[in-house]
Every structure is written in structure tokens, then in C-alpha cells.
Write a protein that holds these residues in place. Structure first.
Motif, short mmCIF file in Angstrom:
data_model
loop_
_atom_site.label_atom_id
_atom_site.label_comp_id
_atom_site.label_asym_id
_atom_site.label_seq_id
_atom_site.Cartn_x
_atom_site.Cartn_y
_atom_site.Cartn_z
N LEU A 16 143.65 34.07 8.48
CA LEU A 16 144.51 33.47 9.49
C LEU A 16 143.78 32.31 10.14
N VAL A 17 144.51 31.24 10.42
CA VAL A 17 143.96 30.09 11.13
C VAL A 17 144.74 29.93 12.43
N LEU A 18 143.99 29.82 13.52
CA LEU A 18 144.56 29.51 14.83
C LEU A 18 144.13 28.09 15.13
N LEU A 19 145.08 27.16 15.12
CA LEU A 19 144.80 25.73 15.11
C LEU A 19 145.31 25.03 16.37
N ASP A 20 144.39 24.46 17.14
CA ASP A 20 144.80 23.65 18.29
C ASP A 20 145.54 22.42 17.76
N ALA A 21 146.56 21.99 18.48
CA ALA A 21 147.40 20.88 18.00
C ALA A 21 146.69 19.53 18.06
N ASN A 22 145.79 19.36 19.01
CA ASN A 22 145.20 18.03 19.22
C ASN A 22 143.68 18.09 19.21
N THR A 23 143.12 18.30 18.05
CA THR A 23 141.67 18.29 17.93
C THR A 23 141.21 16.90 17.49
N PRO A 24 139.94 16.59 17.73
CA PRO A 24 139.43 15.28 17.31
C PRO A 24 139.51 15.10 15.79
N ARG A 25 139.55 13.88 15.39
CA ARG A 25 139.51 13.41 14.00
C ARG A 25 140.75 13.71 13.18
N MET A 26 141.38 14.87 13.34
CA MET A 26 142.63 15.20 12.65
C MET A 26 143.43 16.12 13.55
N ASN A 27 144.70 15.81 13.73
CA ASN A 27 145.53 16.71 14.54
C ASN A 27 146.13 17.81 13.66
N ALA A 28 146.87 18.71 14.27
CA ALA A 28 147.41 19.86 13.54
C ALA A 28 148.33 19.45 12.40
N CYS A 29 149.18 18.46 12.62
CA CYS A 29 150.09 18.04 11.55
C CYS A 29 149.34 17.50 10.34
N GLU A 30 148.29 16.74 10.59
CA GLU A 30 147.48 16.21 9.49
C GLU A 30 146.77 17.33 8.74
N VAL A 31 146.23 18.29 9.47
CA VAL A 31 145.56 19.44 8.83
C VAL A 31 146.57 20.24 8.01
N LEU A 32 147.71 20.52 8.61
CA LEU A 32 148.74 21.29 7.90
C LEU A 32 149.21 20.58 6.64
N SER A 33 149.38 19.28 6.70
CA SER A 33 149.79 18.52 5.52
C SER A 33 148.79 18.70 4.38
N GLU A 34 147.50 18.62 4.71
CA GLU A 34 146.45 18.81 3.69
C GLU A 34 146.46 20.24 3.15
N LEU A 35 146.58 21.21 4.05
CA LEU A 35 146.55 22.62 3.62
C LEU A 35 147.74 22.96 2.73
N ARG A 36 148.91 22.48 3.09
CA ARG A 36 150.12 22.82 2.32
C ARG A 36 150.18 22.09 0.99
N ALA A 37 149.43 21.01 0.84
CA ALA A 37 149.38 20.28 -0.43
C ALA A 37 148.38 20.88 -1.41
N ASP A 38 147.57 21.82 -0.96
CA ASP A 38 146.50 22.42 -1.76
C ASP A 38 146.93 23.82 -2.20
N ASP A 39 146.92 24.08 -3.51
CA ASP A 39 147.34 25.38 -4.02
C ASP A 39 146.56 26.55 -3.44
N THR A 40 145.29 26.33 -3.12
CA THR A 40 144.46 27.44 -2.62
C THR A 40 144.73 27.78 -1.16
N THR A 41 145.34 26.88 -0.41
CA THR A 41 145.59 27.13 1.02
C THR A 41 147.08 27.03 1.37
N ARG A 42 147.91 26.80 0.39
CA ARG A 42 149.34 26.60 0.63
C ARG A 42 149.97 27.74 1.42
N ASP A 43 149.61 28.98 1.12
CA ASP A 43 150.24 30.14 1.75
C ASP A 43 149.42 30.75 2.88
N LEU A 44 148.31 30.12 3.24
CA LEU A 44 147.47 30.63 4.31
C LEU A 44 148.22 30.57 5.64
#
Length: 147
Positions: free
Chosen positions: A59-87
Motif C-alpha cells: 500500500l502507498v499513502l501518497l501526499d498530493a503535493n510533494t516536491p519534484r513530482m506531485n501525486a498525479c505525476e506519480v500515479l501516471s508513472e505507476l499506472r503505466a508500469d505493469d509491475t505497479t499498475r495494480d498497487l
């Protein structure tokens, strides 16, 4: 209970301490790993560089506004990756703006929780999240893609 690993992506020390205290008092056996921004979160989850020996998290608990990448950017990367798509990734933010909530959900967040402003509320919401997550894990026998 079964030991599980949670990744907390949070850049505010006070919120890190509150989450750790809430997890410790919840009565579940969860190891909390902390990174400070979205770039570190991706490295941790991909087990790259200094995170090469880190455990897989459930499980990942993700703050929406962290430095360098926000939550939407992180989620976009995670959902595009087969190994983290369903995390399962729950965004935990002080922002109650509908645009922020919808943006994170559209990028694939499993949920979005607005951080309560009071200590009892903060503790209660983390306890509730952990209980819901544990029930989902128990039902599925593994991590659940959605809570």
C-alpha cells in the motif's frame, strides 16, 4: 496479523510522525517506510539505486503535493508500469479541492482522503484506512488493487 509494508510519501515531518503513531496504535502489524517526494517514491517502488534492497510494499499513502513530482505525476508513472499498475495508492492530502480529488482519481488513485485538522480525526482516519485495507487483503489473500 500478517506483516505488510506501507510506503508513506510525505515531506512534512509532523504528518510523518502522526501517521507512524496512528499505525503503531492501530493494532496491525505494518512496517512504515518513508520517502520525501515522488521521485524517491518511484525509485523505492522500482527498487532502484539506494532502494535496491527495499521490500515490496502492499500500500502507498501518497501526499498530493510533494516536491519534484506531485501525486498525479506519480500515479501516471505507476499506472503505466505493469509491475505497479495494480498497487493500491491512496492520496492523503490537506487539499479538499474537487479538481485535486478528481485529478488523482482519474490518474488511478485507489482513494483520496482529506487530512483531518485535528489529532483524533487524523488517528481515526488512518485506523479506518488500515482496517479497510486489512479486510481487503484478507478477502483476496493478497494485496487488493482497490480498497
Amino acid at each position: 496479523m500478517h506483516l505488510t509494508d506501507l510506503l508513506l510519501v510525505e515531506d512534512h515531518d509532523a504528518d510523518v510522525m502522526l501517521v507512524q503513531e496512528a499505525v503503531a496504535s492501530a493494532g496491525v502489524d505494518v512496517a512504515v517506510h518513508v520517502v520525501r517526494d515522488g521521485v524517491e517514491a518511484l525509485s523505492f517502488l522500482r527498487q532502484e539505486g539506494m532502494y535496491a534492497r527495499c521490500p515490496d510494499v502492499q500500500l502507498v499513502l501518497l501526499d498530493a503535493n510533494t516536491p519534484r513530482m506531485n501525486a498525479c505525476e506519480v500515479l501516471s508513472e505507476l499506472r503505466a508500469d505493469d509491475t505497479t499498475r495494480d498497487l493500491p495508492v491512496v492520496v492523503f492530502s490537506s487539499s479538499a479541492r474537487l479538481a485535486d480529488i478528481h485529478g488523482c482519481l482519474e490518474e488511478g488513485a485507489s482513494g483520496y482522503i482529506v487530512k483531518p485538522n485535528d489529532f483524533p480525526g487524523f488517528m481515526a482516519i488512518i485506523h479506518e484506512l488500515l482496517m479497510d485495507w486489512q479486510r481487503a487483503v484478507t478477502r483476496s489473500g493478497r494485496h487488493a488493487g482497490r480498497l
